[in-house]
Every structure is written in C-alpha cells, then in structure tokens.
Design a protein around this motif. Structure first.
Motif, PDB file in Angstrom:
ATOM      1  N   THR A  24      77.626  40.471  73.200  1.00  0.00           N
ATOM      2  CA  THR A  24      77.691  39.010  73.231  1.00  0.00           C
ATOM      3  C   THR A  24      78.160  38.520  74.592  1.00  0.00           C
ATOM      4  OG1 THR A  24      78.161  38.925  70.861  1.00  0.00           O
ATOM      5  CG2 THR A  24      78.701  36.967  72.136  1.00  0.00           C
ATOM      6  N   VAL A  25      79.138  39.212  75.184  1.00  0.00           N
ATOM      7  CA  VAL A  25      79.592  38.865  76.527  1.00  0.00           C
ATOM      8  C   VAL A  25      78.437  39.017  77.512  1.00  0.00           C
ATOM      9  CG1 VAL A  25      81.244  39.369  78.370  1.00  0.00           C
ATOM     10  CG2 VAL A  25      81.943  39.637  75.985  1.00  0.00           C
ATOM     11  N   LEU A  26      77.738  40.144  77.441  1.00  0.00           N
ATOM     12  CA  LEU A  26      76.616  40.390  78.343  1.00  0.00           C
ATOM     13  C   LEU A  26      75.561  39.294  78.227  1.00  0.00           C
ATOM     14  CD1 LEU A  26      76.095  44.225  77.776  1.00  0.00           C
ATOM     15  CD2 LEU A  26      77.178  43.138  79.747  1.00  0.00           C
ATOM     16  N   ALA A  27      75.173  38.979  76.993  1.00  0.00           N
ATOM     17  CA  ALA A  27      74.123  37.980  76.772  1.00  0.00           C
ATOM     18  C   ALA A  27      74.545  36.607  77.274  1.00  0.00           C
ATOM     19  CB  ALA A  27      73.764  37.929  75.293  1.00  0.00           C
ATOM     20  N   ASP A  28      75.773  36.203  76.958  1.00  0.00           N
ATOM     21  CA  ASP A  28      76.232  34.867  77.346  1.00  0.00           C
ATOM     22  C   ASP A  28      76.350  34.730  78.860  1.00  0.00           C
ATOM     23  OD1 ASP A  28      76.346  34.225  74.677  1.00  0.00           O
ATOM     24  OD2 ASP A  28      78.541  34.181  74.549  1.00  0.00           O
ATOM     25  N   ILE A  29      76.962  35.720  79.506  1.00  0.00           N
ATOM     26  CA  ILE A  29      77.178  35.623  80.955  1.00  0.00           C
ATOM     27  C   ILE A  29      75.854  35.735  81.705  1.00  0.00           C
ATOM     28  CG2 ILE A  29      78.270  36.702  82.949  1.00  0.00           C
ATOM     29  CD1 ILE A  29      80.179  35.098  81.172  1.00  0.00           C
ATOM     30  N   ALA A  30      74.966  36.624  81.262  1.00  0.00           N
ATOM     31  CA  ALA A  30      73.684  36.790  81.957  1.00  0.00           C
ATOM     32  C   ALA A  30      72.802  35.550  81.831  1.00  0.00           C
ATOM     33  CB  ALA A  30      72.950  38.007  81.418  1.00  0.00           C
ATOM     34  N   ALA A  31      73.046  34.735  80.816  1.00  0.00           N
ATOM     35  CA  ALA A  31      72.287  33.500  80.631  1.00  0.00           C
ATOM     36  C   ALA A  31      72.965  32.294  81.279  1.00  0.00           C
ATOM     37  CB  ALA A  31      72.088  33.225  79.144  1.00  0.00           C
ATOM     38  N   ASP A  32      74.127  32.505  81.855  1.00  0.00           N
ATOM     39  CA  ASP A  32      74.933  31.413  82.404  1.00  0.00           C
ATOM     40  C   ASP A  32      74.722  31.306  83.915  1.00  0.00           C
ATOM     41  OD1 ASP A  32      76.723  29.318  82.205  1.00  0.00           O
ATOM     42  OD2 ASP A  32      78.495  30.581  82.432  1.00  0.00           O
ATOM     43  N   GLY A  33      75.373  30.337  84.522  1.00  0.00           N
ATOM     44  CA  GLY A  33      75.368  30.157  85.967  1.00  0.00           C
ATOM     45  C   GLY A  33      76.725  29.658  86.413  1.00  0.00           C
ATOM     46  N   PRO A  34      76.973  29.636  87.729  1.00  0.00           N
ATOM     47  CA  PRO A  34      78.292  29.225  88.219  1.00  0.00           C
ATOM     48  C   PRO A  34      78.578  27.752  88.072  1.00  0.00           C
ATOM     49  CG  PRO A  34      76.820  29.667  90.053  1.00  0.00           C
ATOM     50  CD  PRO A  34      76.094  30.101  88.809  1.00  0.00           C
ATOM     51  N   GLY A  35      77.559  26.945  87.759  1.00  0.00           N
ATOM     52  CA  GLY A  35      77.806  25.525  87.520  1.00  0.00           C
ATOM     53  C   GLY A  35      78.056  24.722  88.784  1.00  0.00           C
ATOM     54  N   ILE A  36      77.500  25.162  89.900  1.00  0.00           N
ATOM     55  CA  ILE A  36      77.632  24.426  91.158  1.00  0.00           C
ATOM     56  C   ILE A  36      76.237  24.267  91.772  1.00  0.00           C
ATOM     57  CG2 ILE A  36      79.990  25.196  91.580  1.00  0.00           C
ATOM     58  CD1 ILE A  36      78.770  27.166  93.611  1.00  0.00           C
ATOM     59  N   THR A  37      76.144  23.414  92.760  1.00  0.00           N
ATOM     60  CA  THR A  37      74.865  23.101  93.377  1.00  0.00           C
ATOM     61  C   THR A  37      74.880  23.475  94.861  1.00  0.00           C
ATOM     62  OG1 THR A  37      75.520  20.882  94.075  1.00  0.00           O
ATOM     63  CG2 THR A  37      74.690  21.128  91.809  1.00  0.00           C
ATOM     64  N   PRO A  38      73.707  23.528  95.492  1.00  0.00           N
ATOM     65  CA  PRO A  38      73.684  23.738  96.946  1.00  0.00           C
ATOM     66  C   PRO A  38      74.482  22.675  97.698  1.00  0.00           C
ATOM     67  CG  PRO A  38      71.508  24.121  96.025  1.00  0.00           C
ATOM     68  CD  PRO A  38      72.339  23.568  94.912  1.00  0.00           C
ATOM     69  N   ARG A  39      74.500  21.455  97.184  1.00  0.00           N
ATOM     70  CA  ARG A  39      75.303  20.406  97.830  1.00  0.00           C
ATOM     71  C   ARG A  39      76.790  20.739  97.769  1.00  0.00           C
ATOM     72  NH1 ARG A  39      74.217  14.184  96.350  1.00  0.00           N
ATOM     73  NH2 ARG A  39      72.299  14.785  97.439  1.00  0.00           N
ATOM     74  N   ASP A  40      77.242  21.291  96.639  1.00  0.00           N
ATOM     75  CA  ASP A  40      78.642  21.712  96.538  1.00  0.00           C
ATOM     76  C   ASP A  40      78.957  22.768  97.595  1.00  0.00           C
ATOM     77  OD1 ASP A  40      79.117  20.100  94.263  1.00  0.00           O
ATOM     78  OD2 ASP A  40      78.374  21.676  92.924  1.00  0.00           O
ATOM     79  N   ALA A  41      78.049  23.733  97.735  1.00  0.00           N
ATOM     80  CA  ALA A  41      78.265  24.808  98.708  1.00  0.00           C
ATOM     81  C   ALA A  41      78.248  24.265 100.133  1.00  0.00           C
ATOM     82  CB  ALA A  41      77.204  25.882  98.530  1.00  0.00           C
ATOM     83  N   ALA A  42      77.365  23.332 100.395  1.00  0.00           N
ATOM     84  CA  ALA A  42      77.261  22.765 101.731  1.00  0.00           C
ATOM     85  C   ALA A  42      78.507  21.984 102.126  1.00  0.00           C
ATOM     86  CB  ALA A  42      76.032  21.860 101.822  1.00  0.00           C
ATOM     87  N   ALA A  43      79.289  21.547 101.140  1.00  0.00           N
ATOM     88  CA  ALA A  43      80.507  20.793 101.417  1.00  0.00           C
ATOM     89  C   ALA A  43      81.698  21.685 101.735  1.00  0.00           C
ATOM     90  CB  ALA A  43      80.839  19.901 100.223  1.00  0.00           C
ATOM     91  N   LEU A  44      81.536  22.992 101.563  1.00  0.00           N
ATOM     92  CA  LEU A  44      82.650  23.902 101.823  1.00  0.00           C
ATOM     93  C   LEU A  44      82.985  23.936 103.309  1.00  0.00           C
ATOM     94  CD1 LEU A  44      81.715  26.892  99.485  1.00  0.00           C
ATOM     95  CD2 LEU A  44      83.604  25.283  99.183  1.00  0.00           C
ATOM     96  N   ARG A  45      84.271  23.963 103.590  1.00  0.00           N
ATOM     97  CA  ARG A  45      84.763  24.077 104.960  1.00  0.00           C
ATOM     98  C   ARG A  45      85.851  25.143 104.974  1.00  0.00           C
ATOM     99  NH1 ARG A  45      80.804  21.730 105.157  1.00  0.00           N
ATOM    100  NH2 ARG A  45      80.257  19.762 106.201  1.00  0.00           N
ATOM    101  N   LEU A  46      85.424  26.391 104.995  1.00  0.00           N
ATOM    102  CA  LEU A  46      86.351  27.509 104.925  1.00  0.00           C
ATOM    103  C   LEU A  46      85.654  28.759 105.446  1.00  0.00           C
ATOM    104  CD1 LEU A  46      86.700  28.552 101.141  1.00  0.00           C
ATOM    105  CD2 LEU A  46      84.629  27.839 102.284  1.00  0.00           C
ATOM    106  N   PRO A  47      86.410  29.740 105.918  1.00  0.00           N
ATOM    107  CA  PRO A  47      85.768  30.995 106.320  1.00  0.00           C
ATOM    108  C   PRO A  47      85.177  31.703 105.109  1.00  0.00           C
ATOM    109  CG  PRO A  47      88.158  31.189 106.419  1.00  0.00           C
ATOM    110  CD  PRO A  47      87.859  29.748 106.150  1.00  0.00           C
ATOM    111  N   CYS A  48      83.965  32.240 105.282  1.00  0.00           N
ATOM    112  CA  CYS A  48      83.275  32.888 104.168  1.00  0.00           C
ATOM    113  C   CYS A  48      82.597  34.155 104.647  1.00  0.00           C
ATOM    114  CB  CYS A  48      82.252  31.930 103.568  1.00  0.00           C
ATOM    115  SG  CYS A  48      81.216  32.660 102.271  1.00  0.00           S
ATOM    116  N   LEU A  49      82.824  35.233 103.921  1.00  0.00           N
ATOM    117  CA  LEU A  49      82.194  36.520 104.186  1.00  0.00           C
ATOM    118  C   LEU A  49      81.360  36.907 102.978  1.00  0.00           C
ATOM    119  CD1 LEU A  49      81.912  39.205 105.828  1.00  0.00           C
ATOM    120  CD2 LEU A  49      83.959  40.002 104.603  1.00  0.00           C
ATOM    121  N   ILE A  50      80.111  37.278 103.212  1.00  0.00           N
ATOM    122  CA  ILE A  50      79.219  37.723 102.139  1.00  0.00           C
ATOM    123  C   ILE A  50      78.758  39.135 102.472  1.00  0.00           C
ATOM    124  CG2 ILE A  50      77.116  37.252 100.844  1.00  0.00           C
ATOM    125  CD1 ILE A  50      77.356  34.328 101.702  1.00  0.00           C
ATOM    126  N   LEU A  51      78.953  40.065 101.545  1.00  0.00           N
ATOM    127  CA  LEU A  51      78.593  41.463 101.740  1.00  0.00           C
ATOM    128  C   LEU A  51      77.560  41.859 100.691  1.00  0.00           C
ATOM    129  CD1 LEU A  51      82.202  42.884 102.262  1.00  0.00           C
ATOM    130  CD2 LEU A  51      80.519  42.362 104.036  1.00  0.00           C
TER     131      LEU A  51
END
Length: 248
Positions: A163-190
């Motif tokens: 049930t955890v697998l099914a629910d999380i795999a069908a979900d999303g973080p609930g944010i938009t590209p506009r939300d991400a574009a508003a970030l002003r912080l150091p960010c590292l993606i690996l």
C-alpha cells in the motif's frame, strides 16, 4: 553547526542514509518514514509525500537546515525547500525520481510490483515480476533497479507495504516549476545514467528549474557501487562545507 535533514528512499531507512553520509562536522537528522526502518504504518491513508515531508520536518529542531534526500527523500527535500524557504539553507537531491508531476512514468515498475503484491503471495509476485518483459528489461539495462524492486517482495511485511509503494508511486511532491524557480539557495543534484527509476533526465529537469543548481553525474550504482557512494560522499562533504562557510 550545519544541520542536515537527510531522508531515505522508498523502502530504505536510516541505514541507507548512513551509507551516503560523509565525514563532516555537520549534524545529520533522519526520520524513518512510516513503514520504513521499523516505523509503524499508522492509520492515516493514503500515504503521501506530503505526509512524509511533514513528519520529517517535525523531527528538526534547528531553525535552519539543509534539506537532502535520496530518491523519495529527494522529493521530500524539494517539497520542504519550496514550502519552507525561510528554514531551508541548502538543498541536495540524490538520484531524484520525481520532477513535478505525480505518478511519473519512471515509477511505473514500483506501481506494477505493488499491484502484484496486492494480488498474490510475495514469493509468487517476485517470480512473476522477474519473469515479465519489464523484469527482463530491468535485468538487462538496470539490474540495480530490479534488485531493489525484488527486495520489496522479500520484506516480512511485503503485503502491507504494498500500500505504501502504490500510494507513493502514484503521488507527486505537490510543487510546480514556478515554485522551484522561486528558490534562492545553493542546490546540488547528484544522478547517474543507466537508471530507469531515477532517470538522468529528471535530474536535468530539476537542475534547469532551480536557479543556480549544480548537476553532477556520478558513477552508476549498478556497475560501480563503491565508486557511486564515494562520489556522493565527496560531493556532499564539499557542498556542506561551502554552505557552512556561507552562513553568518
């Protein structure tokens, strides 16, 4: 001292986080999400990234912290950074599996194995998935992904965890590209190539959306696991050092 909220991936736990944690003076905080690391499932349904993010945030006492995570944990970290910008001083996304949309196509294998676990005993679900066309493709192109998926079937609570697998795999973080574009912080993606569940393209999408984000490609986990972990630890240690130096 820099405080880091570092969350695990789907099916992982604090031990997974510890393998990625470098030698650093920073203080790490990790909360095992519901159904992970011996934590109970609770009564609230459905399971969601928002639920896991809220519970992880509650574990942090520091007024400001770095949000970091692996796979599911990366989605949690990104959500916290967007919703609590005054508290998040830096962002680390390791092998992100979610961009901005719910139920991304790359999470379909997780949804598939969750469905099998809901319909049949774990041993049969394991064999059925491994023998499927998708299972065979994963065995050829992304064996590390296949190992993780089959490990879900080996859990003593596999039927309940489905049930955890099914629910999380069908979900999303609930944010938009506009939300991400508003970030002003150091960010590292690996991220790395050769991973069907954590596509390099997803990491690229996030790097393009977050101003100033740095995307670094690390050795594939499936072919060079020790080099993969070493590269992540090295990059994370350097990032945390730079964040600490920038803090007043």
């Amino acid at each position: 001292m820099t405080v880091v909220l570092f969350q695990h991936g789907l099916g992982g736990d604090e031990a997974q986080v510890m393998r990625h944690w470098p030698e650093t003076p920073a203080q790490r905080v990790t909360r095992n999400s519901r159904g992970h690391g011996g934590t109970g499932l609770g009564a609230e349904r459905p399971f969601s990234l928002a639920m896991f993010a809220d519970e992880a945030l509650a574990a942090v006492q520091a007024p400001r912290f770095v949000a970091a995570g692996i796979s599911m944990g990366a989605a949690i970290a990104l959500r916290l950074a967007c919703l609590h910008p005054a508290r998040v001083a830096g962002l680390v996304l390791i092998r992100p599996a979610w961009g901005f949309d719910p139920a991304p196509a790359n999470m379909a294998p997780v949804r598939d194995i969750a469905g099998l676990l809901r319909r049949m005993p774990p041993a049969k679900a394991r064999a059925t998935f491994a023998a499927s066309a998708l299972g065979q493709r994963l065995a050829r192109d992304a064996p590390d992904n296949l190992a993780s998926l089959l490990a879900y079937c080996d859990r003593p609570d596999a039927a309940e965890f489905a049930t955890v697998l099914a629910d999380i795999a069908a979900d999303g973080p609930g944010i938009t590209p506009r939300d991400a574009a508003a970030l002003r912080l150091p960010c590292l993606i690996l991220a790395n190539d050769g991973d069907m569940i954590h596509p390099l393209a997803t990491a690229g999408q996030l790097a393009a959306a977050i101003p100033g984000a740095r995307l670094a490609e690390v050795p594939p986990k499936s072919t060079a696991p020790e080099a993969h972990l070493a590269a992540i630890r090295t990059a994370l240690a350097a990032f945390l050092s730079s964040v600490a130096k920038a803090q007043p």
